[in-house]
Design an enzyme around this catalytic site. Structure first.
Site, PDB file in Angstrom:
ATOM      1  N   ASP A  13       7.691   0.481   6.827  1.00  0.00           N
ATOM      2  CA  ASP A  13       8.630   0.072   7.884  1.00  0.00           C
ATOM      3  C   ASP A  13       8.551   1.153   8.954  1.00  0.00           C
ATOM      4  OD1 ASP A  13      10.698  -1.015   9.382  1.00  0.00           O
ATOM      5  OD2 ASP A  13      12.307  -0.353   8.033  1.00  0.00           O
ATOM      6  N   ARG A  26      11.791 -15.150   5.020  1.00  0.00           N
ATOM      7  CA  ARG A  26      13.178 -14.844   5.409  1.00  0.00           C
ATOM      8  C   ARG A  26      13.966 -16.155   5.524  1.00  0.00           C
ATOM      9  NH1 ARG A  26      14.318 -10.282   8.155  1.00  0.00           N
ATOM     10  NH2 ARG A  26      16.438 -10.994   7.773  1.00  0.00           N
ATOM     11  N   GLN A  41      16.463  -9.171   3.802  1.00  0.00           N
ATOM     12  CA  GLN A  41      15.047  -8.826   3.864  1.00  0.00           C
ATOM     13  C   GLN A  41      14.486  -8.686   2.446  1.00  0.00           C
ATOM     14  OE1 GLN A  41      13.025  -8.114   6.818  1.00  0.00           O
ATOM     15  NE2 GLN A  41      11.465  -8.318   5.255  1.00  0.00           N
ATOM     16  N   ARG A  89      25.024  -8.206  12.007  1.00  0.00           N
ATOM     17  CA  ARG A  89      24.105  -7.062  12.076  1.00  0.00           C
ATOM     18  C   ARG A  89      24.831  -5.950  12.818  1.00  0.00           C
ATOM     19  NH1 ARG A  89      17.769  -6.911  13.639  1.00  0.00           N
ATOM     20  NH2 ARG A  89      17.743  -7.638  11.492  1.00  0.00           N
ATOM     21  N   HIS A 130      19.435  -3.733   4.134  1.00  0.00           N
ATOM     22  CA  HIS A 130      18.959  -4.983   4.741  1.00  0.00           C
ATOM     23  C   HIS A 130      18.676  -5.960   3.587  1.00  0.00           C
ATOM     24  CE1 HIS A 130      17.470  -7.695   7.590  1.00  0.00           C
ATOM     25  NE2 HIS A 130      16.386  -7.097   8.018  1.00  0.00           N
ATOM     26  N   CYS A 133       8.376  -5.286   6.973  1.00  0.00           N
ATOM     27  CA  CYS A 133       9.487  -6.179   7.324  1.00  0.00           C
ATOM     28  C   CYS A 133       9.373  -6.677   8.764  1.00  0.00           C
ATOM     29  CB  CYS A 133      10.807  -5.458   7.105  1.00  0.00           C
ATOM     30  SG  CYS A 133      10.930  -3.944   8.073  1.00  0.00           S
TER      31      CYS A 133
END
Ligand code: CP
Ligand code: NVA
Length: 311
Positions: free
Chosen positions: A231, A299, A138, A108, A135, A271
């Site tokens: 988000d 996830r 996700q 990340r 992402h 998310c």
């Protein structure tokens, strides 16, 4: 279909629509098997995955660690700063060393280009655990969730309301367009998706028979849709623009009134982490529409599929 073994997963673009569908089927099967009592499916036995984080994480870090456990592998998680990277060792040199020790890297980062550099120099799979651009893990979990909740992907319409130019929006648009899911983005001027990503998504959408639209009001975005997605307005690394972003995006808050414009059986997705009262209010995230906890769970299953196929 080409094998996924040994490949990187930095972007949804790294998978063809066939490969993405195969990954989703694998995730679905692994989830069924888990609930059928197979707590460990040891396809990563004897393998070690390294996870490197430049930013905080709850879901991604814990679901990856748990995914690795459930696949019989071993994980090492470190903060970027505690490696010699924090003192200036190059990404290339780090990659050349790590590939001698471990079987895959999950990272990340702030800059997507750092991930690309890591992947260029490490001859082992590198998986994007979120960058400023995308992402993708996700989006795989999200497509699994939509499939479970709606019984199909093709022809489903998702409204993404809020910051249309962030990592989550980008991966969502790309995954949706590959799988025949229509996307309507409701965002303010200046917050549109990256044009490069939008162009790829539009090409994919014309192949899969889906559509991508950008509209300037939340009402237009959500009218008649199956899924409302949002988000945060201020992503990690954008803190300096906080005030402006909140000002510019404030009309895109997801409220019960907005949800009522969507289909009767519409679901709400996020998310997470959510900034309650900002992009979404409690009555929605805790309301009948919300599937965010199932979404967060997926996830785990999505990443198990990715790890099983790539490593
Ligand atoms: N959705 C997501 O990636 O959450 P974390 O930042 O907690 O990993
Ligand atoms: N767009 C958010 C997603 C967090 C999972 C961020 O980058 O902070």
């Amino acid at each position: 279909m080409r094998s996924l073994k040994g490949r990187d997963f930095l972007s949804i673009v790294d998978l063809t629509s066939e490969e993405l569908t195969f990954t989703l089927n694998t995730a679905y099967n692994l989830k069924q098997r888990f609930y059928g009592g197979e707590r460990i499916i040891p396809v990563l036995k004897g393998k070690t995955i390294m996870m490197i984080f430049q930013k905080p994480s709850t879901r991604t870090r814990i679901s990856f660690e748990q995914a690795i456990v459930q696949l019989g592998g071993h994980s090492i998680t470190v903060n970027w700063q505690e490696l010699q990277l924090g003192r200036g060792e190059t990404i290339a040199d780090t990659a050349r060393v790590l590939e001698r020790y471990v079987d895959g890297i999950v990272a990340r980062v702030y800059k997507h280009s750092d991930l690309e550099e890591l992947a260029r120099y490490a001859n082992i799979p590198v998986i994007n655990a979120l960058s400023d651009r995308e992402h993708p893990c996700q989006a795989v979990g999200d497509m699994l969730t939509i499939y479970e909740k709606k019984g199909r992907l093709k022809g489903v319409t998702v409204a993404y309301v809020g910051d249309g130019g962030n990592n989550v929006a980008h991966s969502l648009i790309l995954a949706a367009s590959k799988l025949g899911v229509n996307v309507r983005i409701g965002t303010a001027e200046g917050y549109d998706p990256n044009p490069e990503i939008l162009k790829i998504a539009e090409e994919e959408a014309s192949r899969s028979g889906s559509s991508i639209e950008i509209v300037r009001t939340p009402d237009e975005a959500v009218r008649g849709v199956d899924v409302v997605y949002t988000d945060v307005w201020v992503s990690m690394g954008q803190e300096a623009e906080r005030e402006k972003r909140i000002r510019d995006l404030s009309k895109f808050r997801v409220t019960p009134e907005l949800m009522k414009l969507a289909k009767k059986d519409a679901i709400f997705m996020h998310c997470l982490p959510a900034l309650r009262g900002m992009e979404v209010v409690d009555e929605v995230i805790d309301g009948v529409w919300s599937v965010v906890w199932d979404q967060a769970e997926n996830r785990l299953h999505a990443q198990k599929a990715l790890l099983a196929l790539l490593i």
